[in-house]
Design a protein around this motif. Structure first.
Motif, PDB file in Angstrom:
ATOM      1  N   LEU A  72       8.755 -34.529  21.236  1.00  0.00           N
ATOM      2  CA  LEU A  72       8.811 -33.755  22.483  1.00  0.00           C
ATOM      3  C   LEU A  72       9.988 -34.173  23.359  1.00  0.00           C
ATOM      4  O   LEU A  72      10.593 -33.341  24.049  1.00  0.00           O
ATOM      5  N   LEU A  73      10.310 -35.454  23.344  1.00  0.00           N
ATOM      6  CA  LEU A  73      11.400 -35.961  24.188  1.00  0.00           C
ATOM      7  C   LEU A  73      12.774 -35.482  23.721  1.00  0.00           C
ATOM      8  O   LEU A  73      13.753 -35.583  24.462  1.00  0.00           O
ATOM      9  N   LYS A  74      12.836 -34.961  22.517  1.00  0.00           N
ATOM     10  CA  LYS A  74      14.100 -34.421  22.001  1.00  0.00           C
ATOM     11  C   LYS A  74      14.305 -32.979  22.441  1.00  0.00           C
ATOM     12  O   LYS A  74      15.388 -32.417  22.295  1.00  0.00           O
ATOM     13  N   GLU A  75      13.241 -32.348  22.932  1.00  0.00           N
ATOM     14  CA  GLU A  75      13.299 -30.929  23.291  1.00  0.00           C
ATOM     15  C   GLU A  75      13.713 -30.744  24.747  1.00  0.00           C
ATOM     16  O   GLU A  75      13.426 -31.572  25.595  1.00  0.00           O
ATOM     17  N   GLU A  76      14.386 -29.618  24.998  1.00  0.00           N
ATOM     18  CA  GLU A  76      14.806 -29.267  26.353  1.00  0.00           C
ATOM     19  C   GLU A  76      14.422 -27.809  26.600  1.00  0.00           C
ATOM     20  O   GLU A  76      14.897 -26.927  25.897  1.00  0.00           O
ATOM     21  N   PRO A  77      13.544 -27.511  27.544  1.00  0.00           N
ATOM     22  CA  PRO A  77      12.915 -28.462  28.463  1.00  0.00           C
ATOM     23  C   PRO A  77      11.739 -29.201  27.813  1.00  0.00           C
ATOM     24  O   PRO A  77      11.227 -28.769  26.773  1.00  0.00           O
ATOM     25  N   PHE A  78      11.317 -30.282  28.442  1.00  0.00           N
ATOM     26  CA  PHE A  78      10.164 -31.047  27.979  1.00  0.00           C
ATOM     27  C   PHE A  78       8.907 -30.189  28.091  1.00  0.00           C
ATOM     28  O   PHE A  78       8.659 -29.570  29.126  1.00  0.00           O
ATOM     29  N   LYS A 114      19.842 -36.400  29.109  1.00  0.00           N
ATOM     30  CA  LYS A 114      19.945 -36.552  27.642  1.00  0.00           C
ATOM     31  C   LYS A 114      20.025 -38.029  27.254  1.00  0.00           C
ATOM     32  O   LYS A 114      19.404 -38.454  26.272  1.00  0.00           O
ATOM     33  N   ILE A 115      20.773 -38.830  28.006  1.00  0.00           N
ATOM     34  CA  ILE A 115      20.886 -40.262  27.727  1.00  0.00           C
ATOM     35  C   ILE A 115      19.502 -40.906  27.737  1.00  0.00           C
ATOM     36  O   ILE A 115      19.113 -41.628  26.817  1.00  0.00           O
ATOM     37  N   VAL A 116      18.733 -40.632  28.794  1.00  0.00           N
ATOM     38  CA  VAL A 116      17.423 -41.265  28.964  1.00  0.00           C
ATOM     39  C   VAL A 116      16.417 -40.741  27.952  1.00  0.00           C
ATOM     40  O   VAL A 116      15.692 -41.527  27.315  1.00  0.00           O
ATOM     41  N   CYS A 117      16.358 -39.434  27.777  1.00  0.00           N
ATOM     42  CA  CYS A 117      15.354 -38.862  26.875  1.00  0.00           C
ATOM     43  C   CYS A 117      15.630 -39.214  25.413  1.00  0.00           C
ATOM     44  O   CYS A 117      14.695 -39.434  24.636  1.00  0.00           O
ATOM     45  N   ASP A 118      16.902 -39.288  25.030  1.00  0.00           N
ATOM     46  CA  ASP A 118      17.232 -39.715  23.662  1.00  0.00           C
ATOM     47  C   ASP A 118      16.778 -41.153  23.428  1.00  0.00           C
ATOM     48  O   ASP A 118      16.219 -41.481  22.378  1.00  0.00           O
ATOM     49  N   ALA A 119      17.020 -42.020  24.410  1.00  0.00           N
ATOM     50  CA  ALA A 119      16.608 -43.424  24.284  1.00  0.00           C
ATOM     51  C   ALA A 119      15.087 -43.530  24.254  1.00  0.00           C
ATOM     52  O   ALA A 119      14.520 -44.289  23.455  1.00  0.00           O
ATOM     53  N   ALA A 120      14.414 -42.769  25.101  1.00  0.00           N
ATOM     54  CA  ALA A 120      12.949 -42.801  25.135  1.00  0.00           C
ATOM     55  C   ALA A 120      12.360 -42.272  23.830  1.00  0.00           C
ATOM     56  O   ALA A 120      11.351 -42.803  23.335  1.00  0.00           O
ATOM     57  N   SER A 121      12.973 -41.246  23.270  1.00  0.00           N
ATOM     58  CA  SER A 121      12.516 -40.712  21.980  1.00  0.00           C
ATOM     59  C   SER A 121      12.630 -41.763  20.887  1.00  0.00           C
ATOM     60  O   SER A 121      11.712 -41.946  20.073  1.00  0.00           O
ATOM     61  N   GLU A 122      13.756 -42.473  20.869  1.00  0.00           N
ATOM     62  CA  GLU A 122      13.956 -43.533  19.878  1.00  0.00           C
ATOM     63  C   GLU A 122      12.952 -44.668  20.088  1.00  0.00           C
ATOM     64  O   GLU A 122      12.401 -45.215  19.124  1.00  0.00           O
ATOM     65  N   MET A 123      12.695 -45.006  21.349  1.00  0.00           N
ATOM     66  CA  MET A 123      11.723 -46.050  21.645  1.00  0.00           C
ATOM     67  C   MET A 123      10.330 -45.647  21.162  1.00  0.00           C
ATOM     68  O   MET A 123       9.621 -46.449  20.541  1.00  0.00           O
TER      69      MET A 123
END
Length: 275
Positions: A72-78, A114-123
């Motif tokens: 879900l964190l990779k999608e825009e919008p959430f 995008k920076i934050v959501c990509d990192a959160a998705s990876e986490m």
């Protein structure tokens, strides 16, 4: 809530969730402060799923939820409706910070999202993997992998935010070391509690506590080097405080104490601001 009220409420939740990180975040300015504050809340939301100790929130449930949220964190919008549907069976066991993920994402300044959501998705992906493995660390490579997902990549995300907002460029490997060093201090501090309450050990097989001290010191040395690339005072203040507290906590642990006192924390804040 309007955006102004929501921003104020986010800082309330941040303060209630982590006094340690609330203080350095207040050192940051404008958009960067908003980005880092809400990035912390997003990652804390994930952390509360991973660390949840309620019997109904099994490792299988954690793995499923975190993998789904990673997508879900990779999608825009959430997709907040989908997110809340995922959490519905366990929502009574989840704190406010987790249930309000969409609020924190909505507050991210456009260039930082995008920076934050990509990192959160990876986490979330990494946390899911380690939940499935019951956090059983067997080798140094395992420890490196776990500490990367829960902390090292936060260092990388922050470095990307420094560059996005302030054109401050830092070394990726040292950023990972910064995150790992702080996490290793937490592992040392919580070693016995993790085993007693969760049956989890983050200590590689064959390692002594001295080995873990050495691992922590090596990464904190990288954290010290990481600071050399930062010239902007507000960012430097932000980075210095958690690092100074990590060093002091490590010294306290070596001397048989569990943590630094609240008065020592307050004294450290004064020292950092006086530099």
């Amino acid at each position: 809530m309007n955006m102004k009220a929501l921003e104020k409420d986010a800082m309330r939740v941040l303060k209630e969730t982590s006094r340690t990180f609330y203080i350095p975040i207040t050192f940051l300015k404008k958009d960067l402060k908003t980005a880092v504050a809400n990035a912390y809340l997003i990652m804390r939301a994930l952390d509360e799923i991973e660390d949840n100790e309620h019997p109904e929130v099994t490792n299988e449930t954690k793995h499923f939820l975190l993998m789904e949220v990673s997508g879900l964190l990779k999608e825009e919008p959430f997709d907040n409706e989908c997110y809340l549907q995922l959490l519905e069976p366990v929502k009574q066991y989840m704190p406010e910070v987790t249930m309000r993920m969409n609020d924190w994402i909505s507050l991210l300044p456009a260039g930082s999202k995008k920076i934050v959501c990509d990192a959160a998705s990876e986490m979330a992906f990494g946390m899911a993997k380690w939940a499935k493995a019951n956090w059983q660390v067997r080798t140094k490579e395992d420890l490196d992998d776990y500490t990367y997902y829960v902390a090292g990549l936060v260092g990388v995300m922050l470095s990307d935010l420094w560059e996005w907002d302030s054109q401050v460029k830092t070394d990726r490997d040292l950023a990972i070391g910064y995150g790992r060093g702080l996490q290793a201090v937490n592992i040392l501090r919580n070693q016995h509690e993790d085993m007693e309450t969760r049956g989890v050990s983050f200590i590689p097989q064959g390692w002594t506590r001295e080995d873990l001290f050495r691992y922590t010191e090596e990464n904190l040395q990288k954290a010290d080097q990481y600071m050399d690339d930062i010239s902007k005072r507000s960012i430097l203040l932000f980075c210095r405080l958690p690092l100074a507290l990590a060093h002091k906590t490590l010294d306290a642990l070596k001397n048989g104490k569990e943590k630094v006192s609240r008065s020592e924390v307050e004294e450290t804040v004064k020292e950092i601001l006086a530099e």
